[in-house]
Design a protein around this motif. Structure first.
Motif, PDB file in Angstrom:
ATOM      1  N   ARG A 159     -55.611  63.851   7.722  1.00 46.39           N
ATOM      2  CA  ARG A 159     -55.315  65.125   7.067  1.00 46.39           C
ATOM      3  C   ARG A 159     -56.567  65.686   6.384  1.00 46.39           C
ATOM      4  N   HIS A 160     -57.252  64.837   5.611  1.00 41.59           N
ATOM      5  CA  HIS A 160     -58.444  65.288   4.882  1.00 41.59           C
ATOM      6  C   HIS A 160     -59.566  65.680   5.849  1.00 41.59           C
ATOM      7  N   ALA A 161     -59.770  64.863   6.892  1.00 38.47           N
ATOM      8  CA  ALA A 161     -60.822  65.170   7.864  1.00 38.47           C
ATOM      9  C   ALA A 161     -60.500  66.457   8.613  1.00 38.47           C
ATOM     10  N   PHE A 162     -59.236  66.657   8.936  1.00 36.88           N
ATOM     11  CA  PHE A 162     -58.789  67.848   9.646  1.00 36.88           C
ATOM     12  C   PHE A 162     -59.072  69.101   8.821  1.00 36.88           C
ATOM     13  N   VAL A 163     -58.721  69.047   7.542  1.00 40.46           N
ATOM     14  CA  VAL A 163     -58.929  70.192   6.651  1.00 40.46           C
ATOM     15  C   VAL A 163     -60.416  70.440   6.426  1.00 40.46           C
ATOM     16  N   GLY A 170     -60.982  73.876   7.847  1.00 43.27           N
ATOM     17  CA  GLY A 170     -60.722  74.836   6.779  1.00 43.27           C
ATOM     18  C   GLY A 170     -59.490  74.490   5.968  1.00 43.27           C
ATOM     19  N   GLU A 171     -59.530  74.872   4.685  1.00 43.83           N
ATOM     20  CA  GLU A 171     -58.505  74.465   3.717  1.00 43.83           C
ATOM     21  C   GLU A 171     -57.102  74.901   4.111  1.00 43.83           C
ATOM     22  N   ASN A 172     -56.959  76.107   4.659  1.00 43.26           N
ATOM     23  CA  ASN A 172     -55.625  76.654   4.931  1.00 43.26           C
ATOM     24  C   ASN A 172     -55.226  76.560   6.400  1.00 43.26           C
ATOM     25  N   ILE A 173     -55.891  75.699   7.137  1.00 45.27           N
ATOM     26  CA  ILE A 173     -55.683  75.657   8.576  1.00 45.27           C
ATOM     27  C   ILE A 173     -54.242  75.312   8.947  1.00 45.27           C
ATOM     28  N   LEU A 174     -53.603  74.421   8.200  1.00 41.87           N
ATOM     29  CA  LEU A 174     -52.243  74.019   8.531  1.00 41.87           C
ATOM     30  C   LEU A 174     -51.212  75.101   8.206  1.00 41.87           C
ATOM     31  N   ASP A 175     -51.610  76.089   7.466  1.00 39.95           N
ATOM     32  CA  ASP A 175     -50.711  77.208   7.158  1.00 39.95           C
ATOM     33  C   ASP A 175     -50.932  78.393   8.103  1.00 39.95           C
ATOM     34  N   THR A 183     -56.165  49.587  10.833  1.00 45.12           N
ATOM     35  CA  THR A 183     -55.137  49.879  11.830  1.00 45.12           C
ATOM     36  C   THR A 183     -55.646  49.633  13.242  1.00 45.12           C
ATOM     37  N   GLY A 184     -56.950  49.671  13.446  1.00 47.97           N
ATOM     38  CA  GLY A 184     -57.515  49.559  14.786  1.00 47.97           C
ATOM     39  C   GLY A 184     -57.449  50.847  15.569  1.00 47.97           C
ATOM     40  N   ILE A 185     -57.120  51.963  14.902  1.00 50.73           N
ATOM     41  CA  ILE A 185     -56.894  53.229  15.603  1.00 50.73           C
ATOM     42  C   ILE A 185     -58.004  54.223  15.284  1.00 50.73           C
ATOM     43  N   ASP A 186     -58.818  54.553  16.291  1.00 57.06           N
ATOM     44  CA  ASP A 186     -59.815  55.611  16.173  1.00 57.06           C
ATOM     45  C   ASP A 186     -59.180  56.945  16.559  1.00 57.06           C
ATOM     46  N   ILE A 187     -59.853  58.033  16.216  1.00 60.55           N
ATOM     47  CA  ILE A 187     -59.315  59.358  16.504  1.00 60.55           C
ATOM     48  C   ILE A 187     -60.472  60.340  16.633  1.00 60.55           C
ATOM     49  N   SER A 188     -60.258  61.378  17.428  1.00 59.65           N
ATOM     50  CA  SER A 188     -61.195  62.499  17.435  1.00 59.65           C
ATOM     51  C   SER A 188     -60.394  63.792  17.330  1.00 59.65           C
TER      52      SER A 188
END
Length: 670
Positions: free
Chosen positions: A353-357, A361-366, A453-458
């Motif tokens: 969530r933090h990396a995504f924002v 951008g701060e309001n991207i999920l809205d 967790t062993g889980i990477d993401i991009s």
């Protein structure tokens, strides 16, 4: 009319009248006198089913009567469906009449008539109890987990009754090098000198108590954390509450059984004491070139070669430790009310969530936003979208032509590029930073594993991608909304359900597609071929889950020059690969059209369907499930003990990846 007796025998009563007529016409009526033997243990004519029209038979093993079968009924199905030899002698108890049916006729009816197939499936499941040993083994493991302590001797005999297809010599004195070769890379380094393993669900708090500062060992690229404690003791974190636990125990069962054989063979030898004497001299003299003790090991030249392949050049050190250990490893299982792996995945999703924002951008999920989730190995999606690799293509391939010969037979230049890049980055690790900076500038942000967790993401922003990318990708349509790919590493077993649950909660109604690409064991087909499942069946409840909404088809591969077979059918989600027997897999193949087996699919699908029902994601979300066959458990030369070659796996992985990304590119976002 005798044929009417079929109406009184389930499952034959579910056949159509025409099917009953054909069955009767193609079969032979045979009579037996009282005391006649109908079939015997050493009978080689096993591919016949007997429908008992009149009279009764008794089933005997030696002098013991196992059961009586009275008309109207049938017998012989174990041999017909599972190619198993007769397990008992069957005698006529009085004058009897049988309809003798060829096995091929019964199998044809199974494929033609769903009701007949379902009824026969249920009858076999309940009558022959082919899952009895499987259920007993799981029950024993669950019981030991609740007790919090397990000795390998407590479970090994139950495990042997499974007759695992990946461990064919589990009940033989012959050393099963294939099975041993499969489990050793998946167990902790130094397994031969361990005496105790701690399995825990609350790894971080325990580490805090121990104030342990050493680095974790993610053994040979595996997701599981191995944490050395005192000499001979190790700690392993569980990635979920059942499938990971079962996976560890079954692999230890293989290790226990096969090392017992190695130990027994050694102590049956005539020069065991001389071996110990010379080995001790070798270890204390400092002369590391005097291996005269090696010839005293009571194994053949071929066996020594196999042991060297499994344990390394100094395999005799492992053998020496096995002689003392004998596979005797105890396990303690520490459970918590608050399970760490749940909390770890919550920590993982918060970091996303933090990396995504931060990235978008701060309001991207809205905002107006389309999210496409891909569960994959992560590197294939990143590679086909990375402009950096395309810019350095000639340089990498020129280096690889002189240094990486495993990929010489790869026909697609770009498949070869991506496979060569793995070796390139190992040889020139400083290039990784250069690529990461370039990819970040062009819309690909990498997030490494957090919270163990062993889980990477991009996170991939399609608007910022480099124009130079894999040439087999279609031209991207102009998007109406901001479009992001969340490229997530695959989970392990039930861990995948928690991962998907958290991703759905975070991105909710922004989600436009969910694509699951994975590898599986082939029940049919060969390595490197593809499977698009129509159904997924979790083995733990045998409930068929419909995947007819799968948004992938044969047509999606026409323009990708794919010339290997693509299979369709049912994908089986299992709790553990080492618990599958030939009989069980044949059962699923015959009655449920199973084409492959894996460990995550039903968890992903269950979470997706619940989210649709609960209105957490759009009901028109695109669902894509596709697998490549990484092994064939029924073929020793294609089993998990033999590494998947680049030529087998590389084209499959990248063709699947292109097909999925092309579907996303073709989505207008409207």
């Amino acid at each position: 009319m005798q044929r009417s007796i079929l109406n009184d025998i389930t499952p034959f009563s579910y056949l159509t009248e025409k099917q009953k007529q054909d069955l009767w016409r193609k079969s032979e009526i045979v009579t037996y006198k009282n005391g006649d033997i109908i079939c015997s243990i050493d009978d080689h004519a096993i591919d016949f089913l007997f429908i008992l029209i009149s009279g009764a038979v008794k089933v005997k093993s030696g002098r013991k009567i196992l059961s009586h079968i009275v008309a109207p009924s049938y017998f012989g199905e174990l041999s017909v469906f599972f190619h198993q030899p007769r397990l008992a002698n069957i005698y006529a108890e009085n004058d009897i009449t049988c309809l003798v049916v060829k096995g091929v006729i019964i199998k044809e009816l199974v494929h033609q008539n769903v009701s007949f197939s379902t009824a026969f499936s249920s009858a076999i499941h309940n009558k022959l109890r082919i899952f009895q040993d499987y259920d007993s083994f799981i029950a024993r493991l669950v019981n030991k987990k609740d007790e919090g302590f397990l000795r390998m001797a407590d479970v090994v005999e139950v495990y042997k009754k499974l007759n695992p297809i990946l461990h064919p010599y589990s009940n033989s004195d012959e050393i099963d090098f294939h099975a041993l070769k499969y489990v050793i890379p998946r167990l902790p380094d130094g397994i031969t000198h361990l005496s105790h393993i701690y399995l825990v669900e609350d790894l971080p708090s325990l580490i805090g108590e121990l104030k342990f500062e050493n680095k974790f060992d993610r053994l040979r690229g595996k997701k599981r954390v191995f944490l050395p404690l005192l000499p001979g003791k190790i700690l392993i974190n569980l990635l979920d509450d059942l499938s990971d636990y079962i996976a560890i125990i079954t692999k230890l069962c293989v290790y226990y059984i096969e090392t017992k054989k190695l130990r027994a063979r050694f102590f049956a030898g005539h020069k065991k004491y001389e071996f110990f004497q010379r080995y001790y001299q070798y270890k204390t003299s400092g002369n590391k070139h005097n291996h005269s003790f090696e010839k005293l090991l009571p194994y053949t030249a071929h066996e020594k070669k196999e042991l060297k392949a499994i344990f390394g050049e100094n395999y005799y050190d492992a053998i020496y430790e096995i002689l003392g250990q004998g596979g005797e490893i105890n396990l303690s299982i520490r459970k918590q009310v608050m399970r760490y792996y749940i909390l770890a995945n919550e920590t993982w999703i918060n970091q996303i969530r933090h990396a995504f924002v931060d990235f978008l951008g701060e309001n991207i999920l809205d905002s107006s936003l389309d999210i496409h989730i891909i569960s994959s190995n992560t590197h294939s999606v990143n590679n086909i979208l990375s402009g950096w690799l395309q810019h350095h293509k000639n340089e990498i391939l020129k280096w690889a032509s002189a240094n990486v010969h495993d990929i010489d037979n790869i026909e697609n230049t770009y498949d070869k590029l991506y496979l060569a890049a793995m070796h390139w980055f190992k040889a020139f690790p400083d290039k990784l930073k250069d690529r990461s900076e370039h990819d970040l500038k062009h819309g690909i942000k990498y997030i490494n594993d957090v919270a163990l967790t062993g889980i990477d993401i991009s996170i991939i922003d399609l608007d910022k991608l480099d124009d130079l990318r894999d040439p087999d990708l279609i031209k991207m349509k102009k998007k109406q909304r901001k479009t992001i790919i969340i490229n997530v590493d695959y989970g392990y077993g039930r861990q995948s359900q928690v991962l998907m649950h958290n991703l759905i909660l975070l991105f909710s109604h922004h989600i436009r597609s969910i694509s699951i690409m994975g590898k599986c064991g082939g029940i049919i087909g060969n390595r490197g071929e593809l499977i698009i499942p129509d159904f997924i069946m979790p083995q733990f409840n045998n409930t068929l889950q419909n995947l007819k909404m799968n948004d992938l088809s044969f047509d999606d591969f026409k323009d990708l020059n794919w010339d290997r077979p693509i299979h369709r059918g049912t994908m089986l989600t299992v709790l553990g690969t080492l618990m599958q027997s030939h009989v069980m897999l044949q059962y699923y193949k015959l009655f449920w059209s199973a084409v492959g087996m894996e460990m995550e699919g039903s968890y992903y699908l269950d979470e997706i369907k619940k989210a649709i029902i609960n209105n957490n994601i759009p009901d028109d979300v695109k669902i894509r499930f596709i697998y490549y066959i990484s092994d064939n458990p029924s073929n020793p030369h294609e089993s998990l003990s033999r590494r998947l070659s680049y030529e087998e796996g590389g084209p499959a992985v990248y063709t699947i990846t292109r097909a999925i990304v092309n579907k996303i590119f073709a989505d207008t976002g409207e």
